[in-house]
Design a protein around this motif. Sequence first.
Motif, PDB file in Angstrom:
ATOM      1  N   VAL A   1     -16.811   7.829   5.532  1.00 52.13           N
ATOM      2  CA  VAL A   1     -16.197   6.380   5.795  1.00 52.13           C
ATOM      3  C   VAL A   1     -15.229   6.384   4.846  1.00 52.13           C
ATOM      4  CG1 VAL A   1     -15.506   3.388   6.254  1.00 52.13           C
ATOM      5  CG2 VAL A   1     -17.678   5.752   7.717  1.00 52.13           C
ATOM      6  N   MET A   2     -15.729   6.051   3.058  1.00 51.36           N
ATOM      7  CA  MET A   2     -15.753   5.288   1.813  1.00 51.36           C
ATOM      8  C   MET A   2     -14.362   7.081   1.467  1.00 51.36           C
ATOM      9  SD  MET A   2     -16.650   2.842   1.321  1.00 51.36           S
ATOM     10  CE  MET A   2     -16.176   2.886  -0.445  1.00 51.36           C
ATOM     11  N   VAL A   3     -14.741   7.602   1.946  1.00 50.37           N
ATOM     12  CA  VAL A   3     -13.298   8.730   1.659  1.00 50.37           C
ATOM     13  C   VAL A   3     -12.292   8.106   2.347  1.00 50.37           C
ATOM     14  CG1 VAL A   3     -12.438  11.455   1.750  1.00 50.37           C
ATOM     15  CG2 VAL A   3     -14.703  10.780   1.185  1.00 50.37           C
ATOM     16  N   LEU A   4     -12.346   7.832   3.479  1.00 46.93           N
ATOM     17  CA  LEU A   4     -10.834   7.831   4.310  1.00 46.93           C
ATOM     18  C   LEU A   4     -10.846   6.052   3.914  1.00 46.93           C
ATOM     19  CD1 LEU A   4      -9.616   8.233   6.995  1.00 46.93           C
ATOM     20  CD2 LEU A   4     -11.728   6.670   8.586  1.00 46.93           C
ATOM     21  N   VAL A   5     -11.424   5.446   3.455  1.00 45.24           N
ATOM     22  CA  VAL A   5     -10.652   5.008   3.162  1.00 45.24           C
ATOM     23  C   VAL A   5      -9.597   3.932   1.952  1.00 45.24           C
ATOM     24  CG1 VAL A   5     -11.614   1.276   2.117  1.00 45.24           C
ATOM     25  CG2 VAL A   5     -12.744   2.856   4.614  1.00 45.24           C
ATOM     26  N   PHE A   6     -10.500   4.969   0.922  1.00 44.22           N
ATOM     27  CA  PHE A   6     -10.000   5.237  -0.040  1.00 44.22           C
ATOM     28  C   PHE A   6      -8.657   5.870   0.192  1.00 44.22           C
ATOM     29  CE2 PHE A   6     -14.077   3.921  -2.587  1.00 44.22           C
ATOM     30  CZ  PHE A   6     -12.969   3.230  -3.407  1.00 44.22           C
ATOM     31  N   CYS A   7      -8.415   7.052   0.984  1.00 50.46           N
ATOM     32  CA  CYS A   7      -7.012   7.596   1.330  1.00 50.46           C
ATOM     33  C   CYS A   7      -6.136   7.154   2.097  1.00 50.46           C
ATOM     34  CB  CYS A   7      -7.406   8.785   2.340  1.00 50.46           C
ATOM     35  SG  CYS A   7      -8.345   9.991   1.621  1.00 50.46           S
ATOM     36  N   ILE A   8      -7.036   5.998   2.995  1.00 47.04           N
ATOM     37  CA  ILE A   8      -6.003   5.136   3.637  1.00 47.04           C
ATOM     38  C   ILE A   8      -5.529   4.176   2.263  1.00 47.04           C
ATOM     39  CG2 ILE A   8      -5.554   3.046   5.200  1.00 47.04           C
ATOM     40  CD1 ILE A   8      -7.804   4.360   7.152  1.00 47.04           C
ATOM     41  N   ALA A   9      -6.024   3.637   1.529  1.00 43.95           N
ATOM     42  CA  ALA A   9      -5.408   2.534   0.665  1.00 43.95           C
ATOM     43  C   ALA A   9      -4.684   2.769  -0.401  1.00 43.95           C
ATOM     44  CB  ALA A   9      -7.010   1.414  -0.283  1.00 43.95           C
ATOM     45  N   ALA A  10      -4.928   4.470  -0.995  1.00 46.16           N
ATOM     46  CA  ALA A  10      -3.539   5.202  -1.689  1.00 46.16           C
ATOM     47  C   ALA A  10      -2.738   5.278  -1.085  1.00 46.16           C
ATOM     48  CB  ALA A  10      -4.175   6.467  -1.715  1.00 46.16           C
ATOM     49  N   ALA A  11      -1.979   5.426   0.669  1.00 45.29           N
ATOM     50  CA  ALA A  11      -1.367   5.646   1.374  1.00 45.29           C
ATOM     51  C   ALA A  11      -0.293   4.534   1.875  1.00 45.29           C
ATOM     52  CB  ALA A  11      -1.496   7.025   2.883  1.00 45.29           C
ATOM     53  N   PHE A  12      -1.457   3.563   1.626  1.00 44.45           N
ATOM     54  CA  PHE A  12      -0.569   1.854   1.823  1.00 44.45           C
ATOM     55  C   PHE A  12      -0.214   1.913   1.146  1.00 44.45           C
ATOM     56  CE2 PHE A  12      -0.802  -2.439   2.775  1.00 44.45           C
ATOM     57  CZ  PHE A  12      -0.133  -2.231   4.174  1.00 44.45           C
ATOM     58  N   GLY A  13      -1.253   1.288  -0.138  1.00 39.16           N
ATOM     59  CA  GLY A  13      -0.205   1.466  -1.136  1.00 39.16           C
ATOM     60  C   GLY A  13       0.871   1.982  -2.218  1.00 39.16           C
ATOM     61  N   ALA A  14       1.019   3.502  -1.479  1.00 41.46           N
ATOM     62  CA  ALA A  14       1.958   4.060  -2.148  1.00 41.46           C
ATOM     63  C   ALA A  14       3.060   3.389  -1.526  1.00 41.46           C
ATOM     64  CB  ALA A  14       1.944   5.451  -2.030  1.00 41.46           C
ATOM     65  N   VAL A  15       3.524   3.110  -0.003  1.00 40.35           N
ATOM     66  CA  VAL A  15       4.367   2.332   0.328  1.00 40.35           C
ATOM     67  C   VAL A  15       4.534   1.565   0.063  1.00 40.35           C
ATOM     68  CG1 VAL A  15       4.619   1.796   3.121  1.00 40.35           C
ATOM     69  CG2 VAL A  15       4.105   4.227   2.654  1.00 40.35           C
ATOM     70  N   LEU A  16       4.016   0.125   0.109  1.00 37.59           N
ATOM     71  CA  LEU A  16       3.424  -0.554   0.091  1.00 37.59           C
ATOM     72  C   LEU A  16       4.471  -0.907  -1.460  1.00 37.59           C
ATOM     73  CD1 LEU A  16       3.749  -3.774   0.515  1.00 37.59           C
ATOM     74  CD2 LEU A  16       1.445  -3.987  -0.619  1.00 37.59           C
ATOM     75  N   LEU A  17       3.615  -0.401  -2.122  1.00 40.37           N
ATOM     76  CA  LEU A  17       4.820  -0.408  -4.064  1.00 40.37           C
ATOM     77  C   LEU A  17       5.846   0.403  -3.667  1.00 40.37           C
ATOM     78  CD1 LEU A  17       1.193   0.979  -6.221  1.00 40.37           C
ATOM     79  CD2 LEU A  17       2.536  -1.046  -5.785  1.00 40.37           C
ATOM     80  N   LEU A  18       5.715   1.297  -2.831  1.00 37.99           N
ATOM     81  CA  LEU A  18       7.249   1.596  -3.032  1.00 37.99           C
ATOM     82  C   LEU A  18       8.382   0.344  -2.397  1.00 37.99           C
ATOM     83  CD1 LEU A  18       9.473   4.286  -3.043  1.00 37.99           C
ATOM     84  CD2 LEU A  18       8.499   5.101  -1.413  1.00 37.99           C
ATOM     85  N   CYS A  19       7.914  -0.100  -1.435  1.00 35.60           N
ATOM     86  CA  CYS A  19       8.996  -0.329  -0.365  1.00 35.60           C
ATOM     87  C   CYS A  19       8.988  -2.180  -1.848  1.00 35.60           C
ATOM     88  CB  CYS A  19       8.858  -1.408   0.703  1.00 35.60           C
ATOM     89  SG  CYS A  19       8.054  -0.124   1.780  1.00 35.60           S
ATOM     90  N   CYS A  20       8.566  -2.825  -2.542  1.00 32.85           N
ATOM     91  CA  CYS A  20       8.620  -3.745  -3.435  1.00 32.85           C
ATOM     92  C   CYS A  20       9.560  -3.192  -4.492  1.00 32.85           C
ATOM     93  CB  CYS A  20       7.308  -3.909  -4.112  1.00 32.85           C
ATOM     94  SG  CYS A  20       6.324  -4.938  -2.490  1.00 32.85           S
ATOM     95  N   LEU A  21       8.765  -1.951  -5.151  1.00 32.31           N
ATOM     96  CA  LEU A  21      10.073  -1.220  -6.060  1.00 32.31           C
ATOM     97  C   LEU A  21      12.048  -1.127  -5.681  1.00 32.31           C
ATOM     98  CD1 LEU A  21      10.188  -0.479  -8.961  1.00 32.31           C
ATOM     99  CD2 LEU A  21       9.797   1.779  -8.281  1.00 32.31           C
ATOM    100  N   THR A  22      11.767  -0.984  -4.334  1.00 33.06           N
ATOM    101  CA  THR A  22      12.961  -0.953  -4.290  1.00 33.06           C
ATOM    102  C   THR A  22      13.673  -1.563  -3.906  1.00 33.06           C
ATOM    103  OG1 THR A  22      12.588   1.233  -2.297  1.00 33.06           O
ATOM    104  CG2 THR A  22      14.584   0.237  -1.932  1.00 33.06           C
ATOM    105  N   TYR A  23      13.289  -3.117  -3.464  1.00 33.89           N
ATOM    106  CA  TYR A  23      13.457  -4.534  -3.053  1.00 33.89           C
ATOM    107  C   TYR A  23      14.538  -5.297  -4.526  1.00 33.89           C
ATOM    108  CZ  TYR A  23      14.049  -8.826  -1.633  1.00 33.89           C
ATOM    109  OH  TYR A  23      13.870 -10.525  -1.557  1.00 33.89           O
ATOM    110  N   CYS A  24      13.003  -4.829  -5.423  1.00 35.98           N
ATOM    111  CA  CYS A  24      13.682  -5.854  -6.755  1.00 35.98           C
ATOM    112  C   CYS A  24      14.421  -4.772  -7.697  1.00 35.98           C
ATOM    113  CB  CYS A  24      12.220  -5.461  -8.005  1.00 35.98           C
ATOM    114  SG  CYS A  24      10.839  -6.319  -6.786  1.00 35.98           S
ATOM    115  N   ARG A  25      14.802  -3.465  -7.199  1.00 34.35           N
ATOM    116  CA  ARG A  25      16.076  -2.935  -7.586  1.00 34.35           C
ATOM    117  C   ARG A  25      16.868  -3.723  -7.042  1.00 34.35           C
ATOM    118  NH1 ARG A  25      13.505   4.235  -8.358  1.00 34.35           N
ATOM    119  NH2 ARG A  25      12.554   3.262 -10.556  1.00 34.35           N
ATOM    120  N   LYS A  26      17.207  -3.147  -5.587  1.00 38.15           N
ATOM    121  CA  LYS A  26      18.847  -4.227  -4.938  1.00 38.15           C
ATOM    122  C   LYS A  26      19.162  -5.479  -4.950  1.00 38.15           C
ATOM    123  CE  LYS A  26      17.829  -1.125  -1.426  1.00 38.15           C
ATOM    124  NZ  LYS A  26      18.474  -0.497   0.184  1.00 38.15           N
ATOM    125  N   LYS A  27      18.262  -6.452  -5.486  1.00 38.93           N
ATOM    126  CA  LYS A  27      18.263  -7.626  -5.684  1.00 38.93           C
ATOM    127  C   LYS A  27      17.994  -7.624  -6.934  1.00 38.93           C
ATOM    128  CE  LYS A  27      17.714  -8.945  -1.544  1.00 38.93           C
ATOM    129  NZ  LYS A  27      19.092  -9.613  -0.810  1.00 38.93           N
TER     130      LYS A  27
END
Length: 320
Positions: A257-283
């Motif tokens: 379960v811990m392996v699964l949690v960290f894999c999901i956190a890695a994927a979700f965090g990467a998507v969230l940070l990428l979206c934030c970075l893209t938004y900041c660059r455009k504005k």
Amino acid sequence: MATGYIFISVFLLLADGFIVRGPAGPLDAPLGSSVVLPCYVNELLLMEGLEVEWRRTDSGIMVHLFLDGESRPEAQQQDYHDRAHFFTDQIQHGNFSLRLDNLRAEDEGQYTCRVYSQQDSGETVVQIKYPVRLVVSGSDESISAYVGEDITLNSFVDSHITPEHIEEVSWRKTDEHKDVLVLLYQNNETLSDSSDERYKDRVEFFTAEIFKGNFSLRLKSVRTEDKGVYMCQVFAGGLSANATVLLERLVFSSLHVMVLVFCIAAAFGAVLLLCCLTYCRKKHTVTSGTIRNLELSLVFCPNICMFFAFIFWGLTEVLL
């Protein structure tokens, strides 16, 4: 005077006869054991001309023969060689009982002991019955397990049969289209090499418990594909019986379960940070330092999560 002579002659004639006696009722004997079939006479007989036959009552098959002062094993039917024996030192005392070893299912039935002497002949019938049949019991409830842990599939032979008289015990996984051999016990030996490839080096009997009739199976490092119905089938003395165990629910351990949690956190965090970075660059409303921090977070945070995921995955391989 003549009347007295006749009376004495009749008495002596009757005295020459003998009675062959056996047990009062059927003999209960478990498979694999030894049993004594009683047969004796009420007086001593001359060994000269004495003949004793033990035969199956239904078929007339010769079980054992005593003739001319000695046992005649060559007269026995093949199935009784080395299994049927007289008490030779007791025959001179009128004891013609027979010991039958290593009882089999087909030994159940009636046996006739016939005694012939120079004076007379007689017989008695002895019946062998089995008090129990072969019964194999397993688990009453289905088994749940964590992926990667070791489990026990229970199977107990509930009878008086000793392990050396058990011909075969096989554990099989009953798939939809075919049965898969998990582990085989045959001729008092565990045949690990006969196991299907997916179970090699993962299954074993509790060897020290076999003499108690315990043929439970230990399954190591359970996998998701191990889920299903397992059958333990036992063959002994011409009889067979089986028991089934259901391995129903396989759940992930806390480490998985811990392996699964960290894999999901890695994927979700990467998507969230990428979206934030893209938004900041455009504005163009944030400083370059904030953008740099987001870029660094995008590089390091998912990788840190994946690092911990690999650590926990390694622990599952070591501990489970």
